[in-house]
Design an enzyme around this catalytic site. Structure first.
Site, PDB file in Angstrom:
ATOM      1  N   SER A  80       0.839  -1.193   0.000  1.00  0.00           N
ATOM      2  CA  SER A  80       0.000   0.000   0.000  1.00  0.00           C
ATOM      3  C   SER A  80       0.879   1.250   0.000  1.00  0.00           C
ATOM      4  CB  SER A  80      -0.979  -0.040   1.180  1.00  0.00           C
ATOM      5  OG  SER A  80      -2.033   0.876   0.958  1.00  0.00           O
ATOM      6  N   ASP A 198     -10.293  -3.580  -5.729  1.00  0.00           N
ATOM      7  CA  ASP A 198      -9.847  -2.686  -4.660  1.00  0.00           C
ATOM      8  C   ASP A 198     -10.926  -1.661  -4.308  1.00  0.00           C
ATOM      9  OD1 ASP A 198      -8.374  -0.818  -3.025  1.00  0.00           O
ATOM     10  OD2 ASP A 198      -6.542  -1.680  -3.873  1.00  0.00           O
ATOM     11  N   HIS A 254      -8.208  -4.697  -1.637  1.00  0.00           N
ATOM     12  CA  HIS A 254      -6.889  -4.143  -1.319  1.00  0.00           C
ATOM     13  C   HIS A 254      -6.061  -5.094  -0.438  1.00  0.00           C
ATOM     14  CE1 HIS A 254      -4.114  -0.846  -1.263  1.00  0.00           C
ATOM     15  NE2 HIS A 254      -4.079  -0.802   0.055  1.00  0.00           N
TER      16      HIS A 254
END
Length: 271
Positions: A80, A198, A254
């Site tokens: 991330s 996501d 995600h």
């Protein structure tokens, strides 16, 4: 002997700790450094929200330079926001040399929106969203809110270019820093993973270095369609032609992936 370096909240048992252990099991003899920004897990987690990213990058560079096991070079994996922070490490700190950069759900053109926040942090996220909407590019918010430092408002492009303390700098939006370009181009591989479902990153194409076309927030463009690529301000076009850029996509939200996928798709780059 290979060495790897990870960046996310370091010691969350479900994330970095588990991945470090998994890599150590799969690649016998590998040395894995999982970076903690600050002196404790709490401080590390808070740094992920509230510490100036440029300071975090400098802290990471220092930690890497001091580790004798990394001096011959290392592979880096960022999860991330940790992925764009590690790209800044590659661009700013060529010693020790980063060989491969693996970006897992990183947002290389930033984000415009926080559709949903992971886990228990959701109350922090509601507060962050309000701050970003009201003044992402004010000095106070830029310096103290990590997410503001890669907030990319396509409706206010000039404001973003002038006032983004972190992202606009590493993406060569104000000036072309030839050293950044040279350092990034010295990577052997730059792997970007995009999560097809996501619900946290907006727009998702940022995970492949794409973004919204300037001036609106609906139509997106790929990296290859962007001015950054066409003008080759970061050397990405040249890297692409040399086969150094790898674009991977996986089903899932995600950072949702399983061990089999990780071993098959990402481990080859860190062996």
């Amino acid at each position: 002997e290979s060495a790897s370096y990870f960046w996310d909240n370091c010691c969350n048992p479900l994330s970095m700790g588990a991945i470090k252990k998994m890599v150590e099991e799969e690649v016998p003899g590998i040395y894995v450094l999982s970076l903690m920004i600050g002196k404790s897990v709490t401080e590390d987690t808070e740094s992920g929200f509230f510490m100036d990213v440029n300071e975090q990058v400098a802290f990471a560079c220092n930690k890497l330079a001091q580790d004798p096991k990394l001096k011959a070079g290392y592979n880096a994996m960022g999860f991330s926001q940790g992925a764009q922070f590690l790209r800044a490490v590659a661009q700013r700190c060529p010693n020790p040399p980063m060989k491969a950069l693996i970006s897992v759900g990183g947002q290389h053109q930033g984000v415009y929106g926080l559709p949903r926040c992971p886990g228990e942090s959701s109350h922090i996220c509601d507060w962050i969203r309000k701050k970003l909407n009201s003044g992402a590019y004010t000095d106070a918010i830029q310096k103290h809110l990590v997410q503001a430092q890669y907030w990319h408002d396509p409706l206010n492009d000039d404001l973003y270019k002038q006032h983004s303390l972190f992202l606009a700098d590493i993406n060569q939006e104000r000036v072309v820093n030839e050293t950044y370009k040279k350092n990034l181009m010295s990577l052997e591989k730059f792997v970007m993973v995009k999560f097809l479902q996501d619900s946290i990153v907006d727009p998702v194409v940022s995970e492949w270095f794409g973004f919204f076309k300037t001036g609106q927030a609906e139509q997106t463009e790929t990296l290859q369609e962007s001015a950054l690529y066409k003008e080759d301000r970061l050397g990405l076009a040249e890297m692409d032609k040399a086969g150094k850029l790898v674009f991977l996509a996986t089903d899932g939200d995600h950072l949702q992936f399983n061990r089999e996928w990780f071993n098959a798709k990402l481990l080859p780059y860190i062996r």
